[in-house]
Write a protein that holds these residues in place. Structure first.
Motif, short mmCIF file in Angstrom:
data_model
loop_
_atom_site.label_atom_id
_atom_site.label_comp_id
_atom_site.label_asym_id
_atom_site.label_seq_id
_atom_site.Cartn_x
_atom_site.Cartn_y
_atom_site.Cartn_z
N THR A 103 16.25 -10.95 -0.16
CA THR A 103 17.69 -10.83 0.12
C THR A 103 17.98 -10.87 1.62
N GLU A 104 19.25 -11.01 1.93
CA GLU A 104 19.69 -11.07 3.33
C GLU A 104 19.16 -9.87 4.11
N GLY A 105 18.68 -10.14 5.32
CA GLY A 105 18.18 -9.07 6.17
C GLY A 105 16.69 -8.84 6.05
N SER A 106 16.05 -9.43 5.06
CA SER A 106 14.61 -9.27 4.91
C SER A 106 13.89 -9.94 6.07
N ASP A 107 12.85 -9.28 6.59
CA ASP A 107 12.14 -9.86 7.72
C ASP A 107 11.01 -10.80 7.31
N VAL A 108 10.96 -11.13 5.99
CA VAL A 108 9.96 -12.11 5.54
C VAL A 108 10.61 -13.40 5.04
N LEU A 109 11.92 -13.52 5.22
CA LEU A 109 12.62 -14.70 4.71
C LEU A 109 12.10 -16.00 5.32
N GLY A 128 0.81 -1.21 0.00
CA GLY A 128 0.00 0.00 0.00
C GLY A 128 0.84 1.27 0.00
N THR A 129 0.18 2.38 -0.14
CA THR A 129 0.87 3.68 -0.13
C THR A 129 0.51 4.42 1.15
N GLY A 130 1.43 5.28 1.58
CA GLY A 130 1.25 6.01 2.83
C GLY A 130 2.49 5.88 3.67
N ASP A 131 2.35 5.40 4.88
CA ASP A 131 3.48 5.26 5.79
C ASP A 131 4.26 3.98 5.48
N ASP A 132 5.58 4.10 5.25
CA ASP A 132 6.40 2.95 4.89
C ASP A 132 6.51 1.93 6.02
N GLU A 133 6.56 2.42 7.25
CA GLU A 133 6.64 1.50 8.39
C GLU A 133 5.38 0.64 8.47
N LEU A 134 4.24 1.28 8.31
CA LEU A 134 2.98 0.53 8.30
C LEU A 134 2.93 -0.41 7.10
N GLY A 135 3.39 0.08 5.95
CA GLY A 135 3.40 -0.75 4.75
C GLY A 135 4.25 -1.99 4.90
N SER A 136 5.37 -1.87 5.62
CA SER A 136 6.25 -3.01 5.88
C SER A 136 5.57 -4.02 6.81
N ILE A 137 4.88 -3.51 7.83
CA ILE A 137 4.16 -4.39 8.76
C ILE A 137 3.05 -5.15 8.03
N LEU A 138 2.32 -4.42 7.18
CA LEU A 138 1.23 -5.04 6.44
C LEU A 138 1.75 -6.12 5.48
N LEU A 139 2.87 -5.82 4.83
CA LEU A 139 3.42 -6.80 3.88
C LEU A 139 3.88 -8.06 4.58
N LYS A 140 4.52 -7.90 5.73
CA LYS A 140 4.95 -9.06 6.50
C LYS A 140 3.75 -9.92 6.90
N SER A 141 2.68 -9.27 7.33
CA SER A 141 1.46 -9.97 7.70
C SER A 141 0.83 -10.66 6.48
N TYR A 142 0.90 -9.98 5.34
CA TYR A 142 0.34 -10.50 4.09
C TYR A 142 1.05 -11.80 3.70
N ILE A 143 2.39 -11.78 3.71
CA ILE A 143 3.14 -12.97 3.31
C ILE A 143 2.97 -14.09 4.33
N TYR A 144 2.90 -13.73 5.61
CA TYR A 144 2.64 -14.76 6.62
C TYR A 144 1.28 -15.42 6.36
N SER A 145 0.29 -14.60 6.01
CA SER A 145 -1.05 -15.13 5.75
C SER A 145 -1.04 -16.11 4.58
N LEU A 146 -0.16 -15.87 3.61
CA LEU A 146 -0.06 -16.80 2.48
C LEU A 146 0.41 -18.18 2.93
N THR A 147 1.23 -18.21 3.99
CA THR A 147 1.71 -19.51 4.49
C THR A 147 0.58 -20.31 5.13
N GLN A 148 -0.51 -19.64 5.49
CA GLN A 148 -1.61 -20.30 6.17
C GLN A 148 -2.70 -20.77 5.23
N LEU A 149 -2.59 -20.46 3.96
CA LEU A 149 -3.58 -20.89 2.98
C LEU A 149 -3.52 -22.41 2.79
#
Length: 199
Positions: free
Chosen positions: A139-145, A100-121
Motif C-alpha cells: 500500500t501507499e507509503g510502504s518502503d518496499v514499493l 522475524g520476531t523481536g525489534d520491529d525496527e530491525l524487522g522492518s530493515i531486514l524485510l526491506k533487505s529481503y525483498i531487495y535481495s529477491l530483485t537480484q535473483l
C-alpha cells in the motif's frame, strides 16, 4: 448443455468462489454452465477472476440487489484447466510487515533487505502473496514499493488479501498488484512447486 445454479447470497469470500468451483467440477466431463447468484461486487470480481484464470467464459449481470455471474465451461475448457496443473514454480508469502520476531525496527530493515535481495535473483519469484500485516507492504507509503515494482516488471505476480485490506481500512491505498481472496491464496500455496514463507 447442463446448467447449475448456485445461491451464494449473504456469503463473504472465499465462500462464493469455493461454491462456484464445486459447481464447475460437477460439470465434468461434458461441460456446461454455472450461474452463481451473489449480492456484492467483491464476489463477482473474485469469481470472474477464478473463471478467467481457468480459461472459462464468464459474464455477469445485475438485477436489483443481486448479481449473477455466468460461467460457461466447455468439455475442451475443462480438459485444459485440468491439464493446467501446477504452473506456479515459486511463491513467496508475507504475513507480516516485519521479518522475524523481536525489534520491529530491525524487522522492518531486514524485510526491506529481503525483498531487495529477491530483485537480484536470476529467477525472481513467480508470485508473491501478502496477507494480514503483510498487506501494508503493498500500500501507499510502504518502503518496499520500488523493489516490488522491480519484481513486477520482471514478471512477478503480486497479490494481496482483500479481507486483510478491508480489515485495516487500506483497500483504497493499494499501490501495486491485485486483490485476491483466501481461497485463491490457499489454492496457490497448495499447487506451487516451492513455497517460501517470510517469517
Amino acid at each position: 448443455m447442463k446448467t447449475v445454479k448456485v445461491e451464494a447470497l449473504n456469503q463473504t469470500c472465499p465462500l462464493p468462489v469455493i461454491a462456484a468451483k464445486k459447481a464447475i467440477k460437477s460439470l465434468t466431463p461434458d461441460g456446461g454452465k454455472v450461474d452463481v447468484v451473489v449480492d456484492n461486487d467483491v464476489a463477482v470480481k473474485n469469481i470472474s477472476k477464478m473463471a478467467n484464470g481457468n480459461g472459462y467464459q464468464v459474464s455477469s449481470d445485475t438485477e436489483g440487489e443481486t448479481r449473477t455471474v455466468h460461467i460457461t465451461a466447455t468439455a475442451d475448457m475443462l480438459k485444459k484447466a485440468a491439464a493446467h496443473g501446477s504452473i506456479v514454480a515459486s511463491v513467496y508469502a508475507f504475513g507480516s510487515k516485519t521479518l522475524g520476531t523481536g525489534d520491529d525496527e530491525l524487522g522492518s530493515i531486514l524485510l526491506k533487505s529481503y525483498i531487495y535481495s529477491l530483485t537480484q535473483l536470476d529467477t525472481p519469484p513467480e508470485q508473491m502473496l501478502f496477507y494480514n500485516g503483510g498487506a501494508w507492504l503493498t500500500t501507499e507509503g510502504s518502503d518496499v514499493l520500488e523493489d516490488l515494482q522491480t519484481l513486477a516488471d520482471k514478471g512477478t505476480q503480486i497479490n494481496t488479501c482483500g479481507t486483510c485490506l478491508d480489515f485495516y481500512g487500506i483497500k483504497d491505498k493499494l499501490a501495486i498488484g491485485d486483490i485476491t481472496n483466501m481461497y485463491a491464496i490457499v489454492e496457490t500455496l497448495n499447487t506451487a512447486d516451492k513455497v517460501v514463507t517470510a517469517q
